[in-house]
Design a protein around this motif. Structure first.
Motif, PDB file in Angstrom:
ATOM      1  N   ASP A  60      81.392 169.159  35.828  1.00 56.28           N
ATOM      2  CA  ASP A  60      81.462 170.617  35.773  1.00 56.28           C
ATOM      3  C   ASP A  60      80.210 171.270  36.346  1.00 56.28           C
ATOM      4  O   ASP A  60      80.283 172.323  36.979  1.00 56.28           O
ATOM      5  N   SER A  61      79.074 170.621  36.163  1.00 58.80           N
ATOM      6  CA  SER A  61      77.802 171.200  36.588  1.00 58.80           C
ATOM      7  C   SER A  61      77.655 171.288  38.099  1.00 58.80           C
ATOM      8  O   SER A  61      76.783 172.025  38.591  1.00 58.80           O
ATOM      9  N   VAL A  62      78.474 170.554  38.848  1.00 59.24           N
ATOM     10  CA  VAL A  62      78.332 170.558  40.306  1.00 59.24           C
ATOM     11  C   VAL A  62      79.548 171.124  41.023  1.00 59.24           C
ATOM     12  O   VAL A  62      79.535 171.267  42.245  1.00 59.24           O
ATOM     13  N   LYS A  63      80.584 171.454  40.282  1.00 56.85           N
ATOM     14  CA  LYS A  63      81.792 171.990  40.905  1.00 56.85           C
ATOM     15  C   LYS A  63      81.466 173.251  41.683  1.00 56.85           C
ATOM     16  O   LYS A  63      80.767 174.135  41.200  1.00 56.85           O
ATOM     17  N   GLY A  64      82.001 173.303  42.900  1.00 60.62           N
ATOM     18  CA  GLY A  64      81.753 174.458  43.752  1.00 60.62           C
ATOM     19  C   GLY A  64      80.477 174.376  44.550  1.00 60.62           C
ATOM     20  O   GLY A  64      80.251 175.191  45.456  1.00 60.62           O
ATOM     21  N   ARG A  65      79.614 173.420  44.229  1.00 66.17           N
ATOM     22  CA  ARG A  65      78.353 173.261  44.965  1.00 66.17           C
ATOM     23  C   ARG A  65      78.294 171.947  45.727  1.00 66.17           C
ATOM     24  O   ARG A  65      77.689 171.868  46.796  1.00 66.17           O
ATOM     25  N   PHE A  66      78.898 170.905  45.183  1.00 68.72           N
ATOM     26  CA  PHE A  66      78.867 169.576  45.795  1.00 68.72           C
ATOM     27  C   PHE A  66      80.262 169.212  46.303  1.00 68.72           C
ATOM     28  O   PHE A  66      81.270 169.577  45.683  1.00 68.72           O
ATOM     29  N   THR A  67      80.292 168.469  47.393  1.00 66.52           N
ATOM     30  CA  THR A  67      81.559 167.981  47.939  1.00 66.52           C
ATOM     31  C   THR A  67      81.416 166.511  48.280  1.00 66.52           C
ATOM     32  O   THR A  67      80.482 166.115  48.983  1.00 66.52           O
ATOM     33  N   ILE A  68      82.344 165.712  47.794  1.00 65.23           N
ATOM     34  CA  ILE A  68      82.349 164.291  48.106  1.00 65.23           C
ATOM     35  C   ILE A  68      83.412 164.018  49.148  1.00 65.23           C
ATOM     36  O   ILE A  68      84.488 164.637  49.141  1.00 65.23           O
ATOM     37  N   ALA A  69      83.093 163.119  50.061  1.00 67.83           N
ATOM     38  CA  ALA A  69      84.040 162.746  51.113  1.00 67.83           C
ATOM     39  C   ALA A  69      83.961 161.234  51.311  1.00 67.83           C
ATOM     40  O   ALA A  69      82.955 160.605  50.977  1.00 67.83           O
ATOM     41  N   ARG A  70      85.020 160.694  51.882  1.00 65.24           N
ATOM     42  CA  ARG A  70      85.097 159.239  52.028  1.00 65.24           C
ATOM     43  C   ARG A  70      85.694 158.876  53.373  1.00 65.24           C
ATOM     44  O   ARG A  70      86.665 159.500  53.819  1.00 65.24           O
ATOM     45  N   ASP A  71      85.115 157.839  53.969  1.00 63.84           N
ATOM     46  CA  ASP A  71      85.636 157.242  55.198  1.00 63.84           C
ATOM     47  C   ASP A  71      86.074 155.831  54.841  1.00 63.84           C
ATOM     48  O   ASP A  71      85.241 154.930  54.702  1.00 63.84           O
ATOM     49  N   ASN A  72      87.371 155.627  54.659  1.00 58.23           N
ATOM     50  CA  ASN A  72      87.861 154.315  54.224  1.00 58.23           C
ATOM     51  C   ASN A  72      87.624 153.222  55.261  1.00 58.23           C
ATOM     52  O   ASN A  72      87.362 152.074  54.900  1.00 58.23           O
ATOM     53  N   GLU A  73      87.710 153.567  56.519  1.00 58.46           N
ATOM     54  CA  GLU A  73      87.517 152.541  57.561  1.00 58.46           C
ATOM     55  C   GLU A  73      86.085 152.024  57.561  1.00 58.46           C
ATOM     56  O   GLU A  73      85.841 150.845  57.834  1.00 58.46           O
ATOM     57  N   GLN A  74      85.149 152.906  57.261  1.00 62.09           N
ATOM     58  CA  GLN A  74      83.733 152.530  57.261  1.00 62.09           C
ATOM     59  C   GLN A  74      83.227 152.183  55.864  1.00 62.09           C
ATOM     60  O   GLN A  74      82.057 151.822  55.710  1.00 62.09           O
ATOM     61  N   ASN A  75      84.100 152.275  54.853  1.00 59.37           N
ATOM     62  CA  ASN A  75      83.677 152.037  53.460  1.00 59.37           C
ATOM     63  C   ASN A  75      82.430 152.835  53.124  1.00 59.37           C
ATOM     64  O   ASN A  75      81.452 152.316  52.569  1.00 59.37           O
ATOM     65  N   THR A  76      82.470 154.088  53.474  1.00 63.63           N
ATOM     66  CA  THR A  76      81.316 154.973  53.307  1.00 63.63           C
ATOM     67  C   THR A  76      81.738 156.240  52.576  1.00 63.63           C
ATOM     68  O   THR A  76      82.842 156.755  52.797  1.00 63.63           O
ATOM     69  N   ILE A  77      80.857 156.712  51.727  1.00 64.40           N
ATOM     70  CA  ILE A  77      81.078 158.014  51.104  1.00 64.40           C
ATOM     71  C   ILE A  77      79.874 158.911  51.362  1.00 64.40           C
ATOM     72  O   ILE A  77      78.766 158.433  51.652  1.00 64.40           O
ATOM     73  N   TYR A  78      80.125 160.185  51.243  1.00 62.42           N
ATOM     74  CA  TYR A  78      79.100 161.186  51.457  1.00 62.42           C
ATOM     75  C   TYR A  78      79.121 162.178  50.291  1.00 62.42           C
ATOM     76  O   TYR A  78      80.174 162.426  49.702  1.00 62.42           O
TER      77      TYR A  78
END
Length: 121
Positions: A60-78
């Motif tokens: 809840d403390s980061v909603k609206g401020r942080f965004t997580i994303a994922r690249d499945n081919e590269q096994n990477t998250i941001y």
């Protein structure tokens, strides 16, 4: 399997940072990847996590401020962090849950070494 985080550092309050976490090694699949953080004197807490299909949930403390994303081919998250606050200062850890190697049936959980984010007010 190893997780390597990058992107931490010092930023002023109100600023932005982007964290990256790349999984390497013998990987067939990873169910969920996410970010946790631990501030000095506090317990580790979930920041955000994302599943293979892209569904994500946030503290809840980061909603609206942080965004997580994922690249499945590269096994990477941001983790794109915006409008950072002093309360966001912590060591941020990458986590991979449900990691399966080729030709194996067991699943493992893996943690990164952590990257420090410091927000100055």
């Amino acid at each position: 399997v190893q997780l390597v985080e990058s992107g931490g550092g010092l930023v002023q309050a109100g600023g932005s940072l982007r964290l990256s976490c790349a999984a390497s090694g013998s990987i067939a699949s990873i169910n969920t990847m996410g970010w946790y953080r631990q501030a000095a004197g506090k317990q580790r807490e979930l920041v955000a996590r994302i599943s293979k299909d892209g569904s994500a949930n946030y503290a809840d403390s980061v909603k609206g401020r942080f965004t997580i994303a994922r690249d499945n081919e590269q096994n990477t998250i941001y983790l794109q962090m915006s409008r950072l606050q002093s309360e966001d200062t912590a060591v941020y850890y990458c986590n991979a849950d449900g990691v399966r190697a080729p030709f194996e049936v067991r699943f493992r959980e893996v943690w990164g070494q952590g990257t420090l984010v410091t927000v100055s007010s």
